[in-house]
Scaffold this motif. Structure first.
Motif, short mmCIF file in Angstrom:
data_model
loop_
_atom_site.label_atom_id
_atom_site.label_comp_id
_atom_site.label_asym_id
_atom_site.label_seq_id
_atom_site.Cartn_x
_atom_site.Cartn_y
_atom_site.Cartn_z
N SER A 133 0.82 -1.20 0.00
CA SER A 133 0.00 0.00 0.00
C SER A 133 0.86 1.25 0.00
O SER A 133 2.05 1.23 0.31
CB SER A 133 -0.93 0.00 1.22
OG SER A 133 -0.16 -0.06 2.39
N ILE A 134 0.23 2.34 -0.40
CA ILE A 134 0.89 3.66 -0.34
C ILE A 134 -0.09 4.62 0.33
O ILE A 134 -1.28 4.61 0.01
CB ILE A 134 1.32 4.14 -1.74
CG1 ILE A 134 2.10 5.45 -1.62
CG2 ILE A 134 0.15 4.30 -2.70
CD1 ILE A 134 2.95 5.79 -2.82
N ASN A 135 0.43 5.39 1.26
CA ASN A 135 -0.41 6.32 2.04
C ASN A 135 -1.68 5.63 2.56
O ASN A 135 -2.77 6.20 2.53
CB ASN A 135 -0.82 7.53 1.19
CG ASN A 135 0.39 8.35 0.77
OD1 ASN A 135 1.43 8.35 1.45
ND2 ASN A 135 0.29 9.04 -0.36
N PRO A 159 -4.79 -2.50 -17.37
CA PRO A 159 -5.27 -1.13 -17.53
C PRO A 159 -4.47 -0.11 -16.72
O PRO A 159 -3.77 -0.49 -15.78
CB PRO A 159 -6.71 -1.19 -17.02
CG PRO A 159 -6.96 -2.57 -16.52
CD PRO A 159 -5.79 -3.41 -16.80
N ASN A 160 -4.58 1.13 -17.09
CA ASN A 160 -3.93 2.21 -16.34
C ASN A 160 -4.37 2.15 -14.88
O ASN A 160 -5.55 1.93 -14.60
CB ASN A 160 -4.34 3.59 -16.91
CG ASN A 160 -3.84 3.80 -18.33
OD1 ASN A 160 -4.61 4.19 -19.21
ND2 ASN A 160 -2.58 3.54 -18.57
N GLY A 161 -3.42 2.32 -14.02
CA GLY A 161 -3.75 2.35 -12.58
C GLY A 161 -3.91 0.98 -11.96
O GLY A 161 -4.27 0.86 -10.79
N ALA A 162 -3.62 -0.08 -12.72
CA ALA A 162 -3.81 -1.44 -12.20
C ALA A 162 -2.82 -1.79 -11.10
O ALA A 162 -3.09 -2.62 -10.24
CB ALA A 162 -3.66 -2.45 -13.35
N GLY A 163 -1.63 -1.14 -11.14
CA GLY A 163 -0.62 -1.44 -10.13
C GLY A 163 0.67 -1.99 -10.71
O GLY A 163 1.53 -2.48 -9.98
N SER A 182 3.29 -0.36 -12.23
CA SER A 182 4.47 0.38 -11.77
C SER A 182 4.64 0.23 -10.26
O SER A 182 5.77 0.25 -9.75
CB SER A 182 4.35 1.87 -12.12
OG SER A 182 4.35 2.01 -13.53
N THR A 183 3.53 0.08 -9.56
CA THR A 183 3.62 -0.15 -8.11
C THR A 183 4.37 -1.44 -7.84
O THR A 183 5.24 -1.50 -6.95
CB THR A 183 2.21 -0.20 -7.50
OG1 THR A 183 1.55 1.04 -7.78
CG2 THR A 183 2.26 -0.43 -6.00
N LEU A 184 4.07 -2.47 -8.61
CA LEU A 184 4.77 -3.75 -8.44
C LEU A 184 6.27 -3.56 -8.67
O LEU A 184 7.10 -4.04 -7.88
CB LEU A 184 4.19 -4.79 -9.42
CG LEU A 184 4.85 -6.18 -9.40
CD1 LEU A 184 4.72 -6.84 -8.03
CD2 LEU A 184 4.25 -7.08 -10.48
N1 LIG Z 1 0.93 8.41 -3.52
C1 LIG Z 1 -0.18 7.76 -3.87
N2 LIG Z 1 -1.30 7.84 -3.10
C2 LIG Z 1 -2.41 7.18 -3.42
N3 LIG Z 1 -2.54 6.43 -4.53
C3 LIG Z 1 -1.47 6.29 -5.33
C4 LIG Z 1 -0.24 6.94 -5.04
N4 LIG Z 1 0.63 6.63 -6.00
C5 LIG Z 1 -0.03 5.82 -6.87
N5 LIG Z 1 -1.29 5.62 -6.47
C6 LIG Z 1 -2.33 4.84 -7.16
O1 LIG Z 1 -1.91 3.51 -7.34
C7 LIG Z 1 -2.57 2.94 -8.44
C8 LIG Z 1 -1.60 2.13 -9.26
O2 LIG Z 1 -0.69 2.98 -9.93
P1 LIG Z 1 0.45 2.42 -10.90
O3 LIG Z 1 1.32 3.55 -11.24
O4 LIG Z 1 1.07 1.24 -10.25
O5 LIG Z 1 -0.42 1.96 -12.15
P2 LIG Z 1 0.07 1.34 -13.52
O6 LIG Z 1 -0.57 0.01 -13.64
O7 LIG Z 1 1.53 1.39 -13.65
O8 LIG Z 1 -0.61 2.31 -14.57
P3 LIG Z 1 -0.11 2.91 -16.00
O9 LIG Z 1 -0.46 1.87 -17.02
O10 LIG Z 1 -0.94 4.12 -16.18
O11 LIG Z 1 1.36 3.19 -15.91
C9 LIG Z 1 -3.22 4.10 -9.19
O12 LIG Z 1 -4.59 4.08 -8.96
C10 LIG Z 1 -2.60 5.31 -8.57
O13 LIG Z 1 -3.46 6.41 -8.57
#
Ligand SMILES: Nc1ncnc2c1ncn2[C@@H]1O[C@H](COP(=O)(O)OP(=O)(O)OP(=O)(O)O)[C@@H](O)[C@H]1O
Ligand SMILES: [Mg+2]
Lengths: 250, 222
Positions: free
Chosen positions: A13-15, A38-42, A44-46
Protein backbone atom coordinates in the motif's frame (compact mmCIF):
# COMPACT_ATOMS: atom_id res chain seq x y z
CA UNK A 1 15.47 -24.97 -14.19
CA UNK A 2 16.08 -22.54 -11.37
CA UNK A 3 13.72 -19.95 -10.02
CA UNK A 4 14.94 -16.35 -10.08
CA UNK A 5 11.98 -14.63 -8.50
CA UNK A 6 9.13 -15.94 -6.45
CA UNK A 7 6.38 -13.55 -5.40
CA UNK A 8 3.92 -15.01 -2.92
CA UNK A 9 0.68 -13.28 -1.98
CA UNK A 10 2.20 -9.81 -2.13
CA UNK A 11 0.11 -6.99 -0.72
CA UNK A 12 1.39 -3.42 -0.70
CA UNK A 13 0.00 0.00 0.00
CA UNK A 14 0.89 3.66 -0.34
CA UNK A 15 -0.41 6.32 2.04
CA UNK A 16 -2.64 3.70 3.59
CA UNK A 17 -4.25 2.80 0.28
CA UNK A 18 -3.86 -0.84 -0.79
CA UNK A 19 -2.66 -1.09 -4.40
CA UNK A 20 -1.28 -4.63 -4.67
CA UNK A 21 -3.85 -7.12 -3.44
CA UNK A 22 -2.20 -10.51 -3.45
CA UNK A 23 0.22 -10.95 -6.33
CA UNK A 24 1.60 -14.41 -7.07
CA UNK A 25 4.25 -14.78 -9.73
CA UNK A 26 7.17 -17.15 -10.29
CA UNK A 27 9.89 -16.38 -12.78
CA UNK A 28 12.44 -18.94 -13.86
CA UNK A 29 15.80 -18.60 -15.58
CA UNK A 30 15.61 -17.77 -19.25
CA UNK A 31 12.00 -16.59 -19.09
CA UNK A 32 10.38 -13.44 -20.36
CA UNK A 33 7.15 -12.41 -18.70
CA UNK A 34 4.96 -9.71 -20.13
CA UNK A 35 2.71 -7.84 -17.71
CA UNK A 36 -0.20 -5.97 -19.19
CA UNK A 37 -3.19 -4.29 -17.64
CA UNK A 38 -5.27 -1.13 -17.53
CA UNK A 39 -3.93 2.21 -16.34
CA UNK A 40 -3.75 2.35 -12.58
CA UNK A 41 -3.81 -1.44 -12.20
CA UNK A 42 -0.62 -1.44 -10.13
CA UNK A 43 2.05 -2.41 -12.67
CA UNK A 44 4.47 0.38 -11.77
CA UNK A 45 3.62 -0.15 -8.11
CA UNK A 46 4.77 -3.75 -8.44
CA UNK A 47 8.06 -2.54 -9.99
CA UNK A 48 8.52 0.01 -7.21
CA UNK A 49 7.79 -2.48 -4.43
CA UNK A 50 10.15 -5.08 -5.89
CA UNK A 51 12.97 -2.57 -6.24
CA UNK A 52 12.48 -1.19 -2.73
CA UNK A 53 10.95 2.21 -3.19
CA UNK A 54 10.56 3.71 0.30
CA UNK A 55 7.10 5.19 -0.31
CA UNK A 56 5.42 1.76 -0.36
CA UNK A 57 4.64 -0.53 2.53
CA UNK A 58 4.42 -4.27 2.11
CA UNK A 59 1.56 -5.40 4.31
CA UNK A 60 1.57 -9.10 3.51
CA UNK A 61 3.39 -11.78 1.55
CA UNK A 62 6.98 -12.47 0.62
CA UNK A 63 9.37 -12.24 -2.29
CA UNK A 64 12.32 -14.56 -2.81
CA UNK A 65 14.98 -13.39 -5.23
CA UNK A 66 17.71 -15.90 -6.10
CA UNK A 67 17.05 -17.76 -2.88
CA UNK A 68 17.14 -14.67 -0.66
CA UNK A 69 14.45 -12.62 1.04
CA UNK A 70 14.25 -9.65 -1.27
CA UNK A 71 12.08 -7.46 0.94
CA UNK A 72 14.71 -7.37 3.69
CA UNK A 73 17.34 -5.84 1.44
CA UNK A 74 17.84 -2.09 1.00
CA UNK A 75 17.16 -0.85 -2.54
CA UNK A 76 20.85 -0.61 -3.48
CA UNK A 77 21.55 -4.19 -2.37
CA UNK A 78 18.64 -5.46 -4.47
CA UNK A 79 20.24 -3.68 -7.44
CA UNK A 80 23.69 -5.13 -6.74
CA UNK A 81 22.14 -8.58 -6.41
CA UNK A 82 21.01 -8.21 -10.00
CA UNK A 83 17.62 -6.52 -10.01
CA UNK A 84 17.20 -3.71 -12.52
CA UNK A 85 14.31 -1.39 -13.28
CA UNK A 86 13.98 0.52 -16.50
CA UNK A 87 11.82 3.34 -15.12
CA UNK A 88 8.54 4.34 -16.74
CA UNK A 89 9.65 7.91 -16.02
CA UNK A 90 13.46 8.09 -15.82
CA UNK A 91 14.67 10.80 -13.45
CA UNK A 92 16.82 13.76 -14.49
CA UNK A 93 19.85 14.35 -12.29
CA UNK A 94 21.45 17.72 -13.14
CA UNK A 95 25.12 18.00 -12.31
CA UNK A 96 25.83 14.24 -12.17
CA UNK A 97 27.48 13.05 -15.37
CA UNK A 98 26.35 9.82 -17.01
CA UNK A 99 29.93 8.57 -16.95
CA UNK A 100 30.51 9.15 -13.24
CA UNK A 101 27.12 7.76 -12.40
CA UNK A 102 27.68 4.57 -14.36
CA UNK A 103 31.19 4.13 -13.00
CA UNK A 104 29.84 4.33 -9.45
CA UNK A 105 27.05 1.88 -10.29
CA UNK A 106 29.21 -0.68 -12.08
CA UNK A 107 31.88 -0.62 -9.40
CA UNK A 108 29.34 -0.86 -6.57
CA UNK A 109 28.07 -4.05 -8.15
CA UNK A 110 31.57 -5.41 -8.73
CA UNK A 111 32.54 -4.73 -5.13
CA UNK A 112 29.41 -6.54 -3.99
CA UNK A 113 30.48 -9.52 -6.07
CA UNK A 114 34.02 -9.40 -4.69
CA UNK A 115 35.57 -8.18 -7.94
CA UNK A 116 38.07 -5.34 -8.22
CA UNK A 117 36.92 -1.96 -9.57
CA UNK A 118 37.38 -1.43 -13.30
CA UNK A 119 40.29 0.74 -14.39
CA UNK A 120 39.47 3.93 -16.28
CA UNK A 121 40.42 2.30 -19.58
CA UNK A 122 38.45 -0.87 -18.95
CA UNK A 123 35.45 1.18 -17.95
CA UNK A 124 35.52 3.37 -21.05
CA UNK A 125 35.85 0.29 -23.22
CA UNK A 126 32.81 -1.24 -21.55
CA UNK A 127 30.85 2.00 -22.04
CA UNK A 128 31.71 2.02 -25.72
CA UNK A 129 30.66 -1.57 -26.28
CA UNK A 130 27.36 -1.18 -24.45
CA UNK A 131 26.59 2.12 -26.09
CA UNK A 132 26.88 0.45 -29.47
CA UNK A 133 24.38 -2.18 -28.42
CA UNK A 134 21.56 0.36 -28.18
CA UNK A 135 23.13 2.85 -30.61
CA UNK A 136 23.20 5.51 -27.91
CA UNK A 137 24.53 8.86 -29.10
CA UNK A 138 28.08 9.44 -27.77
CA UNK A 139 27.16 12.99 -26.81
CA UNK A 140 24.66 11.77 -24.25
CA UNK A 141 27.26 10.13 -22.05
CA UNK A 142 29.00 13.43 -21.40
CA UNK A 143 25.81 15.07 -20.24
CA UNK A 144 24.15 14.97 -16.86
CA UNK A 145 22.01 11.89 -16.23
CA UNK A 146 18.87 12.21 -18.40
CA UNK A 147 19.00 16.00 -18.20
CA UNK A 148 17.33 17.46 -21.24
CA UNK A 149 17.16 14.03 -22.92
CA UNK A 150 14.15 13.53 -25.16
CA UNK A 151 11.56 10.96 -24.08
CA UNK A 152 12.98 8.39 -26.46
CA UNK A 153 16.59 9.13 -25.50
CA UNK A 154 15.72 8.55 -21.86
CA UNK A 155 14.28 5.13 -22.63
CA UNK A 156 17.25 4.19 -24.74
CA UNK A 157 19.50 5.35 -21.91
CA UNK A 158 17.68 3.04 -19.50
CA UNK A 159 18.50 0.04 -21.69
CA UNK A 160 22.07 1.25 -22.02
CA UNK A 161 22.31 1.19 -18.22
CA UNK A 162 20.77 -2.26 -18.19
CA UNK A 163 23.47 -3.38 -20.63
CA UNK A 164 26.15 -1.90 -18.37
CA UNK A 165 24.85 -3.67 -15.29
CA UNK A 166 23.83 -7.01 -16.84
CA UNK A 167 21.04 -7.75 -14.37
CA UNK A 168 19.73 -11.19 -13.52
CA UNK A 169 16.21 -9.82 -13.56
CA UNK A 170 15.28 -6.73 -15.55
CA UNK A 171 11.91 -5.05 -15.17
CA UNK A 172 11.11 -2.90 -18.18
CA UNK A 173 8.28 -0.54 -17.27
CA UNK A 174 6.78 0.75 -20.51
CA UNK A 175 10.18 1.04 -22.13
CA UNK A 176 8.40 1.21 -25.48
CA UNK A 177 6.48 4.39 -24.71
CA UNK A 178 8.14 7.40 -26.27
CA UNK A 179 10.25 5.40 -28.72
CA UNK A 180 9.88 5.97 -32.44
CA UNK A 181 9.52 2.95 -34.71
CA UNK A 182 13.22 2.56 -35.47
CA UNK A 183 14.25 3.19 -31.88
CA UNK A 184 11.76 0.60 -30.69
CA UNK A 185 13.35 -2.02 -32.91
CA UNK A 186 16.90 -1.07 -31.87
CA UNK A 187 16.06 -1.06 -28.17
CA UNK A 188 14.12 -4.33 -28.41
CA UNK A 189 17.00 -5.98 -30.26
CA UNK A 190 19.32 -4.70 -27.53
CA UNK A 191 17.12 -6.31 -24.89
CA UNK A 192 17.10 -9.57 -26.85
CA UNK A 193 20.89 -9.58 -27.12
CA UNK A 194 21.13 -9.15 -23.36
CA UNK A 195 18.79 -12.04 -22.77
CA UNK A 196 20.53 -15.28 -21.79
CA UNK A 197 19.33 -18.67 -20.50
CA UNK A 198 20.48 -17.53 -17.03
CA UNK A 199 18.59 -14.26 -16.72
CA UNK A 200 14.99 -13.12 -17.01
CA UNK A 201 12.85 -10.10 -17.75
CA UNK A 202 9.49 -8.66 -16.82
CA UNK A 203 8.22 -6.55 -19.67
CA UNK A 204 5.42 -4.16 -18.76
CA UNK A 205 3.66 -2.80 -21.80
CA UNK A 206 0.33 -1.69 -23.20
CA UNK A 207 1.10 -2.73 -26.76
CA UNK A 208 1.50 -5.92 -28.74
CA UNK A 209 3.99 -4.10 -30.98
CA UNK A 210 6.82 -4.49 -28.44
CA UNK A 211 5.97 -8.14 -27.95
CA UNK A 212 6.45 -8.75 -31.68
CA UNK A 213 10.13 -8.09 -31.01
CA UNK A 214 10.53 -9.30 -27.44
CA UNK A 215 8.56 -12.50 -27.51
CA UNK A 216 7.24 -13.42 -24.06
CA UNK A 217 6.98 -16.92 -22.64
CA UNK A 218 4.10 -15.80 -20.43
CA UNK A 219 1.62 -12.96 -20.52
CA UNK A 220 -0.04 -11.83 -17.30
CA UNK A 221 -2.96 -9.48 -16.97
CA UNK A 222 -2.78 -7.30 -13.89
CA UNK A 223 -6.01 -5.58 -12.90
CA UNK A 224 -6.89 -3.87 -9.65
CA UNK A 225 -3.82 -5.16 -7.87
CA UNK A 226 -4.13 -8.81 -8.85
CA UNK A 227 -3.03 -11.03 -11.69
CA UNK A 228 -6.38 -12.06 -13.09
CA UNK A 229 -5.17 -14.12 -15.99
CA UNK A 230 -2.01 -15.76 -17.29
CA UNK A 231 -1.45 -17.19 -20.74
CA UNK A 232 1.07 -17.44 -23.52
CA UNK A 233 1.78 -14.80 -26.15
CA UNK A 234 -1.61 -15.34 -27.78
CA UNK A 235 -3.23 -13.69 -24.74
CA UNK A 236 -1.65 -10.39 -25.74
CA UNK A 237 -2.98 -10.76 -29.27
CA UNK A 238 -6.43 -11.43 -27.95
CA UNK A 239 -6.23 -8.36 -25.73
CA UNK A 240 -5.22 -6.20 -28.65
CA UNK A 241 -8.41 -7.28 -30.35
CA UNK A 242 -10.88 -7.17 -27.50
CA UNK A 243 -9.45 -4.82 -24.90
CA UNK A 244 -9.62 -5.33 -21.15
CA UNK A 245 -13.29 -4.70 -20.60
CA UNK A 246 -14.40 -8.29 -21.05
CA UNK A 247 -11.58 -9.76 -18.97
CA UNK A 248 -11.81 -7.32 -16.12
CA UNK A 249 -15.52 -7.62 -15.51
CA UNK A 250 -15.30 -11.34 -14.79
CA UNK B 1 32.38 44.93 10.71
CA UNK B 2 35.32 45.50 8.41
CA UNK B 3 34.83 47.84 5.47
CA UNK B 4 36.42 47.43 2.10
CA UNK B 5 36.11 49.85 -0.77
CA UNK B 6 36.95 49.03 -4.29
CA UNK B 7 36.93 51.08 -7.42
CA UNK B 8 36.97 49.31 -10.72
CA UNK B 9 38.24 51.55 -13.47
CA UNK B 10 36.87 51.92 -16.96
CA UNK B 11 37.42 48.75 -18.94
CA UNK B 12 39.02 46.91 -16.01
CA UNK B 13 38.22 43.24 -15.26
CA UNK B 14 38.33 42.15 -11.65
CA UNK B 15 37.79 38.75 -10.06
CA UNK B 16 37.30 38.57 -6.30
CA UNK B 17 37.28 35.37 -4.30
CA UNK B 18 35.83 35.79 -0.85
CA UNK B 19 36.10 32.95 1.64
CA UNK B 20 34.08 33.08 4.79
CA UNK B 21 35.97 32.19 7.86
CA UNK B 22 34.80 32.13 11.44
CA UNK B 23 33.15 35.23 12.78
CA UNK B 24 33.80 37.33 9.79
CA UNK B 25 31.66 40.28 9.00
CA UNK B 26 32.56 42.40 6.09
CA UNK B 27 31.04 45.10 4.04
CA UNK B 28 32.25 45.64 0.52
CA UNK B 29 31.53 48.87 -1.30
CA UNK B 30 32.31 48.53 -4.94
CA UNK B 31 31.92 51.08 -7.69
CA UNK B 32 32.24 50.05 -11.32
CA UNK B 33 33.09 52.44 -14.12
CA UNK B 34 31.95 52.05 -17.70
CA UNK B 35 32.82 48.83 -19.55
CA UNK B 36 34.25 47.25 -16.44
CA UNK B 37 33.66 43.68 -15.40
CA UNK B 38 33.42 42.37 -11.88
CA UNK B 39 33.18 38.71 -10.90
CA UNK B 40 32.78 37.72 -7.28
CA UNK B 41 32.83 34.23 -5.85
CA UNK B 42 31.71 33.81 -2.29
CA UNK B 43 32.41 30.60 -0.44
CA UNK B 44 31.00 29.61 2.91
CA UNK B 45 32.62 26.20 3.28
CA UNK B 46 34.14 26.24 6.71
CA UNK B 47 33.86 23.42 9.19
CA UNK B 48 34.07 25.59 12.31
CA UNK B 49 30.67 24.99 13.93
CA UNK B 50 30.74 28.37 15.68
CA UNK B 51 30.82 30.44 12.55
CA UNK B 52 28.84 33.67 12.61
CA UNK B 53 29.40 35.63 9.50
CA UNK B 54 27.75 38.41 7.67
CA UNK B 55 28.82 39.59 4.26
CA UNK B 56 27.33 42.62 2.59
CA UNK B 57 28.16 43.48 -0.95
CA UNK B 58 27.21 46.78 -2.45
CA UNK B 59 27.93 47.16 -6.13
CA UNK B 60 27.16 50.34 -8.05
CA UNK B 61 27.37 50.34 -11.78
CA UNK B 62 28.37 53.97 -12.23
CA UNK B 63 29.18 53.73 -15.93
CA UNK B 64 27.51 52.32 -19.03
CA UNK B 65 27.98 48.70 -20.12
CA UNK B 66 29.24 47.56 -16.74
CA UNK B 67 28.96 43.83 -16.02
CA UNK B 68 28.60 42.29 -12.58
CA UNK B 69 28.69 38.57 -11.82
CA UNK B 70 28.10 37.39 -8.27
CA UNK B 71 28.28 33.69 -7.47
CA UNK B 72 28.00 32.10 -4.10
CA UNK B 73 28.13 28.71 -2.47
CA UNK B 74 27.26 28.08 1.12
CA UNK B 75 27.32 24.76 2.90
CA UNK B 76 26.36 25.47 6.47
CA UNK B 77 26.64 22.81 9.12
CA UNK B 78 26.47 22.49 12.89
CA UNK B 79 25.19 25.69 14.43
CA UNK B 80 26.73 27.98 11.83
CA UNK B 81 24.98 31.18 10.91
CA UNK B 82 25.88 32.99 7.75
CA UNK B 83 24.16 35.72 5.86
CA UNK B 84 24.79 37.34 2.55
CA UNK B 85 23.29 40.57 1.41
CA UNK B 86 23.81 41.81 -2.10
CA UNK B 87 22.85 45.31 -3.08
CA UNK B 88 23.34 45.80 -6.80
CA UNK B 89 22.49 49.12 -8.38
CA UNK B 90 22.20 49.63 -12.09
CA UNK B 91 22.74 53.39 -12.37
CA UNK B 92 23.67 53.65 -16.05
CA UNK B 93 22.33 52.15 -19.28
CA UNK B 94 23.31 48.78 -20.74
CA UNK B 95 24.43 47.23 -17.50
CA UNK B 96 24.43 43.46 -17.04
CA UNK B 97 24.20 41.71 -13.70
CA UNK B 98 24.03 38.01 -12.89
CA UNK B 99 23.66 36.56 -9.45
CA UNK B 100 23.58 32.87 -8.65
CA UNK B 101 23.73 31.87 -5.01
CA UNK B 102 23.19 28.40 -3.68
CA UNK B 103 23.03 27.22 -0.11
CA UNK B 104 22.76 23.87 1.58
CA UNK B 105 21.91 24.08 5.26
CA UNK B 106 22.05 21.08 7.52
CA UNK B 107 22.01 20.24 11.22
CA UNK B 108 20.94 23.38 13.06
CA UNK B 109 22.58 25.88 10.75
CA UNK B 110 20.92 29.07 9.60
CA UNK B 111 21.53 30.80 6.34
CA UNK B 112 20.17 34.00 4.91
CA UNK B 113 20.26 35.63 1.52
CA UNK B 114 18.89 39.08 0.89
CA UNK B 115 19.18 40.25 -2.68
CA UNK B 116 18.48 43.89 -3.31
CA UNK B 117 18.46 44.78 -6.96
CA UNK B 118 17.85 48.32 -8.05
CA UNK B 119 17.51 49.61 -11.58
CA UNK B 120 17.60 53.40 -11.57
CA UNK B 121 15.31 55.41 -13.91
CA UNK B 122 18.26 56.27 -16.10
CA UNK B 123 19.54 52.68 -16.45
CA UNK B 124 17.70 51.69 -19.61
CA UNK B 125 18.48 48.34 -21.27
CA UNK B 126 19.60 46.85 -18.00
CA UNK B 127 19.81 43.06 -18.08
CA UNK B 128 19.62 41.65 -14.58
CA UNK B 129 19.14 38.14 -13.25
CA UNK B 130 19.11 36.99 -9.69
CA UNK B 131 18.78 33.34 -8.71
CA UNK B 132 18.87 31.85 -5.26
CA UNK B 133 18.44 28.10 -4.73
CA UNK B 134 18.61 26.33 -1.41
CA UNK B 135 18.36 22.86 0.02
CA UNK B 136 17.42 22.40 3.63
CA UNK B 137 18.55 19.01 4.90
CA UNK B 138 17.24 18.82 8.40
CA UNK B 139 14.12 20.00 10.20
CA UNK B 140 16.20 22.18 12.50
CA UNK B 141 18.15 23.91 9.74
CA UNK B 142 16.79 27.16 8.35
CA UNK B 143 17.19 29.26 5.26
CA UNK B 144 15.87 32.75 4.90
CA UNK B 145 15.66 34.21 1.44
CA UNK B 146 14.44 37.60 0.43
CA UNK B 147 14.72 38.93 -3.10
CA UNK B 148 13.92 42.61 -3.34
CA UNK B 149 13.67 44.21 -6.76
CA UNK B 150 13.14 47.88 -7.39
CA UNK B 151 12.90 48.67 -11.06
CA UNK B 152 12.49 52.31 -12.08
CA UNK B 153 13.47 52.08 -15.75
CA UNK B 154 10.99 50.73 -18.29
CA UNK B 155 13.10 49.15 -21.01
CA UNK B 156 14.82 46.44 -19.00
CA UNK B 157 15.19 42.66 -18.79
CA UNK B 158 15.00 41.53 -15.19
CA UNK B 159 14.30 38.17 -13.69
CA UNK B 160 14.63 36.61 -10.30
CA UNK B 161 13.89 33.29 -8.75
CA UNK B 162 14.24 31.87 -5.29
CA UNK B 163 13.49 28.32 -4.25
CA UNK B 164 14.10 26.39 -1.09
CA UNK B 165 13.50 22.67 -1.04
CA UNK B 166 14.69 19.29 0.04
CA UNK B 167 16.87 16.76 -1.66
CA UNK B 168 15.20 15.23 -4.71
CA UNK B 169 13.95 11.91 -3.34
CA UNK B 170 13.12 10.48 -6.75
CA UNK B 171 16.69 11.08 -7.92
CA UNK B 172 17.95 9.47 -4.74
CA UNK B 173 15.88 6.35 -5.37
CA UNK B 174 16.90 6.25 -9.02
CA UNK B 175 20.57 6.19 -7.98
CA UNK B 176 19.98 3.53 -5.34
CA UNK B 177 18.18 1.43 -7.94
CA UNK B 178 21.45 1.45 -9.87
CA UNK B 179 23.35 0.18 -6.85
CA UNK B 180 24.66 3.35 -5.19
CA UNK B 181 24.24 3.36 -1.43
CA UNK B 182 22.18 6.17 0.06
CA UNK B 183 25.16 8.06 1.48
CA UNK B 184 27.05 8.07 -1.83
CA UNK B 185 23.93 9.04 -3.75
CA UNK B 186 23.24 11.94 -1.38
CA UNK B 187 26.82 13.15 -1.67
CA UNK B 188 26.71 13.04 -5.45
CA UNK B 189 23.39 14.89 -5.54
CA UNK B 190 24.49 17.57 -3.12
CA UNK B 191 27.82 18.12 -4.86
CA UNK B 192 25.93 18.25 -8.14
CA UNK B 193 23.74 20.99 -6.71
CA UNK B 194 26.81 23.26 -6.55
CA UNK B 195 28.13 22.12 -9.92
CA UNK B 196 26.78 25.01 -12.00
CA UNK B 197 28.37 27.51 -9.64
CA UNK B 198 31.70 25.70 -9.41
CA UNK B 199 32.08 25.66 -13.18
CA UNK B 200 31.94 29.48 -13.23
CA UNK B 201 35.16 29.82 -11.21
CA UNK B 202 37.25 29.36 -14.33
CA UNK B 203 40.22 28.02 -12.39
CA UNK B 204 40.51 24.27 -12.16
CA UNK B 205 42.77 24.20 -9.13
CA UNK B 206 40.39 26.32 -7.06
CA UNK B 207 37.39 24.44 -8.38
CA UNK B 208 38.99 21.16 -7.32
CA UNK B 209 39.83 22.54 -3.88
CA UNK B 210 36.23 23.63 -3.37
CA UNK B 211 34.92 20.25 -4.49
CA UNK B 212 37.17 18.56 -1.93
CA UNK B 213 35.96 20.89 0.83
CA UNK B 214 32.36 20.17 -0.11
CA UNK B 215 32.97 16.43 -0.15
CA UNK B 216 34.65 16.62 3.25
CA UNK B 217 31.76 18.62 4.73
CA UNK B 218 29.25 16.15 3.31
CA UNK B 219 31.16 13.15 4.60
CA UNK B 220 28.91 10.83 6.50
CA UNK B 221 25.83 12.70 5.28
CA UNK B 222 22.90 10.36 5.79
N1 LIG C 1 0.93 8.41 -3.52
C1 LIG C 1 -0.18 7.76 -3.87
N2 LIG C 1 -1.30 7.84 -3.10
C2 LIG C 1 -2.41 7.18 -3.42
N3 LIG C 1 -2.54 6.43 -4.53
C3 LIG C 1 -1.47 6.29 -5.33
C4 LIG C 1 -0.24 6.94 -5.04
N4 LIG C 1 0.63 6.63 -6.00
C5 LIG C 1 -0.03 5.82 -6.87
N5 LIG C 1 -1.29 5.62 -6.47
C6 LIG C 1 -2.33 4.84 -7.16
O1 LIG C 1 -1.91 3.51 -7.34
C7 LIG C 1 -2.57 2.94 -8.44
C8 LIG C 1 -1.60 2.13 -9.26
O2 LIG C 1 -0.69 2.98 -9.93
P1 LIG C 1 0.45 2.42 -10.90
O3 LIG C 1 1.32 3.55 -11.24
O4 LIG C 1 1.07 1.24 -10.25
O5 LIG C 1 -0.42 1.96 -12.15
P2 LIG C 1 0.07 1.34 -13.52
O6 LIG C 1 -0.57 0.01 -13.64
O7 LIG C 1 1.53 1.39 -13.65
O8 LIG C 1 -0.61 2.31 -14.57
P3 LIG C 1 -0.11 2.91 -16.00
O9 LIG C 1 -0.46 1.87 -17.02
O10 LIG C 1 -0.94 4.12 -16.18
O11 LIG C 1 1.36 3.19 -15.91
C9 LIG C 1 -3.22 4.10 -9.19
O12 LIG C 1 -4.59 4.08 -8.96
C10 LIG C 1 -2.60 5.31 -8.57
O13 LIG C 1 -3.46 6.41 -8.57
MG1 LIG D 1 2.86 2.44 -14.82
Amino acid sequence: MNTILDIRNLHASINGKEILKGINLTIGEGEIHAVMGPNGAGKSTLSAVLTGHPAYTVTEGEVIFRGKNLLEMPAEVRAREGLFLSFQYPVEIPGVSMTNFMRAAVNAKREHEGQPALSATEFLKLMRAKRALVELDTKLQNRSVNEGFSGGEKKRNEIFQMAMLEPTLAILDETDSGLDIDALRIVAEGVNKLHTPQNAAIVITHYQRLLDYIVPDFVHILADGQIIRTGDKSLALMLEEKGYAELVKR
Amino acid sequence: MSMQSLHIARGEHKHLLIYYTANESAQWDIVQEADSQLTIHLFALDDDPEIRSDIRLTVRQAGEHAETYIYGIGLLTGTQQASVLTHVVHEQPYGISRQLLKFIVKDEAQGSFIGELIVAPHAQHADAQQTNRNIVLSPKAMMHTQPQLEIYADDVKCSHGATTGQLDESALFYMQQRGLDAATARQLLLTAFFHEVLTTIGNEAIEERMRKKIAALLQGEK
